[in-house]
Structure formats: C-alpha cells, structure tokens
Design an enzyme around this catalytic site. Sequence first.
Site, PDB file in Angstrom:
ATOM      1  CB  CYS A   1       1.979  -4.710  -2.788  1.00 14.93           C
ATOM      2  SG  CYS A   1       0.724  -3.426  -4.060  1.00 14.93           S
ATOM      3  CG  HIS A   2       3.731  -0.444  -3.663  1.00 19.18           C
ATOM      4  ND1 HIS A   2       2.752  -0.661  -4.330  1.00 19.18           N
ATOM      5  CD2 HIS A   2       4.128   0.613  -4.239  1.00 19.18           C
ATOM      6  CE1 HIS A   2       2.674  -0.468  -5.435  1.00 19.18           C
ATOM      7  NE2 HIS A   2       3.235   0.668  -5.472  1.00 19.18           N
TER       8      HIS A   2
ATOM      9  CE1 TYR B   1      -0.635  -3.494  -8.842  1.00 19.68           C
ATOM     10  CE2 TYR B   1       1.235  -1.140  -9.696  1.00 19.68           C
ATOM     11  CZ  TYR B   1       0.290  -2.501  -9.338  1.00 19.68           C
ATOM     12  OH  TYR B   1      -0.695  -1.356 -10.596  1.00 19.68           O
TER      13      TYR B   1
ATOM     14  CD  GLU C   1       3.694   6.401  -1.321  1.00 25.24           C
ATOM     15  OE1 GLU C   1       3.419   7.244  -0.995  1.00 25.24           O
ATOM     16  OE2 GLU C   1       3.380   6.443  -2.488  1.00 25.24           O
TER      17      GLU C   1
ATOM     18  N   GLY D   1       0.693  -1.021  -0.031  1.00 22.51           N
ATOM     19  CA  GLY D   1       0.181  -0.232   0.261  1.00 22.51           C
ATOM     20  C   GLY D   1       0.659   1.315   0.118  1.00 22.51           C
ATOM     21  NE  ARG D   2      -0.092   6.208  -1.648  1.00 18.05           N
ATOM     22  CZ  ARG D   2      -0.807   7.604  -1.690  1.00 18.05           C
ATOM     23  NH1 ARG D   2      -1.687   7.991  -2.231  1.00 18.05           N
ATOM     24  NH2 ARG D   2       0.339   8.718  -1.444  1.00 18.05           N
TER      25      ARG D   2
END
Length: 185
Positions: A117-118, A137, A91, A87-88
């Site tokens: 994913c991320h 991802y 980051e 997800g975010r």
Amino acid sequence: MTRVLMVTGDFVEDYENMVPFQALLAMGYEVDAVCPDRVAGEVIPTSIHDFEGDQTYTEKRGHNFQLNADFEGVNSSDYDALYIPGGRAPEYLRLNPKVLELVRGFFSANKPVASICHGPQILSAAGVLEGRTVSAYPACEPEMRQSGAEYVCLAVDQAVTDGNLVTAPAWPAHPAMLKQFVALF
C-alpha cells in the site's frame, strides 16, 4: 529461526499490520513490531481502509496494536527480513532518519523486504527503488516513478517480486504478498 522486523506506526492500516504480523508468527517466524519513540508493550492506533465505491478508500478507526519490541537499538543486522505495512504511518515514518537507515541496511545486505500500500513511500524516501519493479497503492504511483522505479498497476489482490523486494497495492493482496515474501526466506 527467521527473524522479521516490522516497522509500524500510528494509524498504520489495521489489516496490513495485524494480518501479516499474526500470519508470520503462525508460520513459525519471530516478528518484532517496532515504532519510533515507542517501546515494547505500548500500543499504536490503527486505521481501517476500505474500498466502498468512492473515488478513494474510506478510513475508519481500527484496533489498538501492541508493540512487542523497542525501536531504540534495533539494527538491520539482527534480522533476516523486513516488513513495512501501509496506511497513514508511512507519511511520517519516512521522515525518520533511523527508519531510512534500517531500510538501507536491509537492501545493502540483500535481505528480503516486503511492503504494501503506502509502505513503499518509506522505500522511496530511503532511495532504494531505482531500477526496481514495484507496486503500491495507486495514489503512490507518481512517487514510485519519481524514485526511479518501474511502477506496475496490479489487481488489488496481486503482488510483485523484484529480487529481494515484494510489493503489493493493498490488503487484499496478503495471500500473494506473504507467499512471495516467505519464499525469499
């Protein structure tokens, strides 16, 4: 009892956070979900990412997720395995020195690590992917390659294991990822 540390954060992908958390608990493992600058009982917002035929995933607000442990004082030596959802959140989590230190601790002790994913962005920032075969991802492929990893493009429901590391491209891979992850326990 196997103890799993889950490092998560604001706008983590809802399914990638909640499903493995609950599945690992249901299998009898102890799971501590932590977030930098947060304590047990606080909640983090999540995001739901879906594949609806656009050129990238769509994002919607997800559920609130309640943390069950404090980030302060967490040490990799107190856990048997590490799980990092996507997800975010990755980051900004990859900018936290303590998060990177935790990741390096799991790798230097050769403990099982799973990321989806991320989430592998955190592994890349920690400098632990050199020579590893990983998935993530697809938008993360350049970063994985720049970190010295061999990126494999898997079907969205598949996962890959390289030594103590299990990675997968997105939440549809939960069955494959979790099966491979717990096999390392």
